[in-house]
Design a protein around this motif. Structure first.
Motif, PDB file in Angstrom:
ATOM      1  N   LEU A 233     -12.881  -2.883   4.142  1.00 17.20           N
ATOM      2  CA  LEU A 233     -12.959  -3.536   2.704  1.00 17.20           C
ATOM      3  C   LEU A 233     -11.957  -4.743   2.416  1.00 17.20           C
ATOM      4  CD1 LEU A 233     -13.458  -2.866  -0.428  1.00 17.20           C
ATOM      5  CD2 LEU A 233     -11.551  -1.341  -0.475  1.00 17.20           C
ATOM      6  N   LEU A 234     -10.410  -4.564   3.391  1.00 18.10           N
ATOM      7  CA  LEU A 234     -10.067  -5.869   3.817  1.00 18.10           C
ATOM      8  C   LEU A 234     -10.744  -6.698   4.183  1.00 18.10           C
ATOM      9  CD1 LEU A 234      -6.543  -5.808   2.918  1.00 18.10           C
ATOM     10  CD2 LEU A 234      -6.555  -5.914   5.718  1.00 18.10           C
TER      11      LEU A 234
ATOM     12  N   VAL B  57      -4.514   1.849   6.090  1.00 13.16           N
ATOM     13  CA  VAL B  57      -5.496   1.122   5.388  1.00 13.16           C
ATOM     14  C   VAL B  57      -6.871   0.704   5.191  1.00 13.16           C
ATOM     15  CG1 VAL B  57      -5.381  -1.779   4.372  1.00 13.16           C
ATOM     16  CG2 VAL B  57      -3.557  -0.651   4.668  1.00 13.16           C
ATOM     17  N   ASP B  58      -7.648   0.469   4.383  1.00 11.16           N
ATOM     18  CA  ASP B  58      -9.365   0.144   5.312  1.00 11.16           C
ATOM     19  C   ASP B  58      -9.038  -0.740   5.427  1.00 11.16           C
ATOM     20  OD1 ASP B  58     -11.822   0.078   4.674  1.00 11.16           O
ATOM     21  OD2 ASP B  58     -12.421   1.133   2.901  1.00 11.16           O
TER      22      ASP B  58
ATOM     23  N   SER C 160      -6.890  -4.322  -2.066  1.00  7.07           N
ATOM     24  CA  SER C 160      -7.489  -4.158  -1.583  1.00  7.07           C
ATOM     25  C   SER C 160      -8.037  -6.534  -0.628  1.00  7.07           C
ATOM     26  CB  SER C 160      -8.993  -3.549  -1.441  1.00  7.07           C
ATOM     27  OG  SER C 160      -9.202  -4.109  -2.326  1.00  7.07           O
ATOM     28  N   ASP C 161      -7.501  -6.920  -1.856  1.00  3.60           N
ATOM     29  CA  ASP C 161      -7.896  -8.473  -1.601  1.00  3.60           C
ATOM     30  C   ASP C 161      -7.194  -9.125  -1.113  1.00  3.60           C
ATOM     31  OD1 ASP C 161     -10.656  -8.394  -3.423  1.00  3.60           O
ATOM     32  OD2 ASP C 161      -9.425  -7.606  -4.563  1.00  3.60           O
TER      33      ASP C 161
ATOM     34  N   SER D 224     -13.657  -8.293   2.360  1.00  7.02           N
ATOM     35  CA  SER D 224     -13.319  -9.588   1.317  1.00  7.02           C
ATOM     36  C   SER D 224     -12.500 -10.261   2.062  1.00  7.02           C
ATOM     37  CB  SER D 224     -11.850  -7.976   0.829  1.00  7.02           C
ATOM     38  OG  SER D 224     -11.358  -9.717  -0.835  1.00  7.02           O
TER      39      SER D 224
ATOM     40  N   PHE E 290       1.086  -1.398  -0.120  1.00 10.93           N
ATOM     41  CA  PHE E 290       0.247   0.544  -0.187  1.00 10.93           C
ATOM     42  C   PHE E 290       0.906   1.179  -0.168  1.00 10.93           C
ATOM     43  CE2 PHE E 290      -2.809  -2.822   1.082  1.00 10.93           C
ATOM     44  CZ  PHE E 290      -4.098  -2.525   0.468  1.00 10.93           C
TER      45      PHE E 290
ATOM     46  N   ASP F  52      -7.257  -7.120  -6.983  1.00 10.77           N
ATOM     47  CA  ASP F  52      -6.864  -5.454  -6.615  1.00 10.77           C
ATOM     48  C   ASP F  52      -6.153  -5.688  -5.177  1.00 10.77           C
ATOM     49  OD1 ASP F  52      -7.671  -3.003  -6.689  1.00 10.77           O
ATOM     50  OD2 ASP F  52      -8.113  -2.795  -4.961  1.00 10.77           O
TER      51      ASP F  52
END
Length: 565
Positions: free
Chosen positions: A223-224, A219-220, A347-348, A227, A100, A345
């Motif tokens: 979202l992490l 880091v979001d 984020s995954d 996923s 990131f 992505d």
């Protein structure tokens, strides 16, 4: 789901993998895994180490606390974060940092996981102590390295901002009741976050050990985790279960002699391999068995790869590398087994963490070991403790006698290995050492020097020269961090490793506050302790001591290798 897994295997291996998957489906072994049934493995203490199966749901339920901490860090005005940890406490945060980068509006994360005094000083000089949040991460709270990192940097922060304010610059992540909790409470740390006692370090990526640094650096995490939750659900069923499929391939391939897992990752997620290394090696490398992960080995002509390889290509769909695609296609055309893992992505990443954890647990069951213990890691710690204790008592480490001195370097080994080596020059000694490598072996470079670009480039040249000459898998690790990672497999796995340890004198050492020993003495003791255990296990091992001029010593080593390869 954002992860797609396919594979291309030789017919015989593909049939064996399908038979393994059928066995798991027909005998409801995935249900056993989720029920935390230790009989799936060795019926030892496995059930005590499966908390990671439940951690994603728990973190999603506690998301507000993570987000509140992110806001707290931002509001406090910290510009940098320095995480102090080892192994499972540092490798996931390092992946996040390398993937990131520096997220706008949040402090930049750095990760220190070396006792090399030059590396400690490098990180100290990277940060503004008055504007840095230190995250001290230690599950047990008794691990040597995080404790001495904390002692050093806490004193430096006291000197910079004063004793009353220093604690506000520190956060601890540790298990409840640990020594680190006591230290954090005594020194009035800003926050203490707890891990789960039933999650081992290498399975802790989605616990606070991974997510507290993640949220602090911006880091979001919502979202992490969302996923990752998709992967959790996908890994519960018998059909189209990525973790089961991946684990069946890895375990079955290892049982069929393809036990060198060669990791190829897209540039945007290249550091994922370092985390995978620890998870796979420390989980499977014991009782004379192992899946040996091969990370950061450059892809080359298909002719350098033997029949002991299996390749995992983790491809970032949002930023693929065309050259890698072509190289992997060439491997497949040559008949090498390749696992394709498509990641949509960055984020995954959470999906990858969980999928590989499930896969490693499945592979461990197929291989027939307990994937949650690390019986040989402690051996090196014991030897290191003996040496540091002797230093504290006598003021020096035990004297050693080299088997060779010349060209500014020294060679050391044990009696059994020395009897197999001969030569009048460094090159001749190296030739007799390298000539011990045979088909099915692997060659590992273990560098107890500062981990930086120049040193890594030099050691990469060494590993690739041996690979191309001997056509064997090669590994590269920097000490002492690999002791908490691949070191378990090197000592507990099969006797197929050939180890070149590299040490140096420290041009500038650093004291450890409150201790007699220095960082340099700790590193030297760790290197010697590591080598002693390799010797006790009868491994083929040689130590090259470079002296204080590391760059010159590495040039000498490369020149000697070039003369014989």
């Amino acid at each position: 789901m954002s992860t797609n897994l396919t594979y291309n295997l030789p017919t015989e291996l593909a049939e064996a993998v399908q038979a393994s998957v059928n066995d798991w489906q027909n005998n409801q072994k995935i249900k056993q895994l989720w029920a935390k049934d230790a009989t799936l493995w060795t019926n030892a203490d496995e059930a005590k180490w499966l908390g990671w199966l439940d951690i994603v749901d728990a973190q999603l339920n506690d998301l507000a606390a993570l987000q509140a901490f992110a806001a707290e860090v931002k509001e406090a005005g910290f510009t940098q974060i320095l995480l102090l940890g080892m192994g499972g406490s540092s490798l996931c945060p390092e992946v996040l940092k390398m993937t990131f980068g520096n997220i706008e509006g949040f402090p930049e994360l750095h990760v220190l996981d070396s006792t090399d005094p030059a590396q400690v000083k490098t990180f100290e000089q990277k940060v503004d102590l008055a504007q840095t949040l230190f995250i001290v991460a230690s599950k047990s709270g008794s691990t040597l390295e995080p404790n001495i990192f904390n002692q050093y940097f806490y004193q430096r922060v006291v000197e910079t901002v004063g004793a009353d304010e220093a604690g506000n610059h520190f956060v601890a992540i540790t298990d409840p009741g640990s020594k680190m909790q006591q230290v954090a409470e005594r020194d009035h740390f800003r926050r203490i976050f707890f891990g789960w006692a039933n999650i081992g370090g290498r399975y802790s990526a989605l616990s606070n050990f991974g997510l507290i640094p993640a949220t602090a650096m911006g880091v979001d995490t919502a979202l992490l985790l969302a996923s990752a939750k998709e992967m959790v659900e996908a890994c519960k069923g018998d059909e189209e279960n990525p973790g089961l499929t991946l684990g069946a391939i890895l375990g079955t391939a290892a049982n069929h002699g393809r036990d060198k897992l060669t990791i190829i990752a897209s540039p945007g997620i290249h550091d994922l391999g370092a985390w995978m290394e620890q998870l796979v090696a420390e989980s499977t490398g014991k009782e004379g068995k192992a899946i040996i992960p091969v990370d950061r080995e450059a892809i080359d002509n298909v002719n350098v790869y033997g029949a002991d390889r299996i390749f995992a290509y983790v491809r970032l769909a949002s930023a693929p590398d065309a050259e890698q695609d072509a190289q992997v296609a060439a491997l497949e055309a040559a008949g090498q087994p390749v696992i394709h893992i498509e990641v949509k992505d960055i984020s995954d990443l959470g999906q990858q963490f969980f999928c590989w954890e499930i896969a490693t647990a499945v592979a461990g069951a197929i291989i027939g070991i307990n994937p949650f213990n690390q019986p040989d890691v402690e051996a090196s710690k014991i030897e290191t403790k003996k040496l540091t204790s002797e230093y504290e008592e006598k003021g020096s480490l035990p004297a050693e006698t080299p088997i060779f001195t010349g060209d500014g370097v020294q060679l050391f080994t044990d009696e059994a290995n020395a009897a197999k080596l001969s030569g009048a020059t460094l090159a001749e000694y190296l030739r007799s050492f390298v000539n011990q490598i045979g088909a099915g072996d692997y060659f590992a470079v273990l560098g107890y020097i500062e981990m930086n670009e120049a040193h890594e480039a030099a050691l990469q040249t060494v590993r690739h020269a041996v690979r191309d000459s001997k056509k064997v898998a090669t590994c590269l690790g920097f000490g002492p961090r690999f002791l908490h990672s691949t070191g378990q497999a090197y000592k507990g796995g099969p006797d197929s490793g050939v180890f070149l340890q590299i040490t140096c004198d420290d041009a500038n050492d650093l004291p450890v506050p409150g201790q007699t020993f220095t960082f340099g003495i700790v590193k030297a003791a760790q290197a010697r302790g590591d080598f002693q255990v390799l010797s006790d296990r009868g491994r083929r091992a040689l130590r090259v001591h470079l002296g204080a001029d590391v760059a010159a010593g590495l040039q000498t080593l490369q020149a000697a290798l070039n003369a014989i390869i």
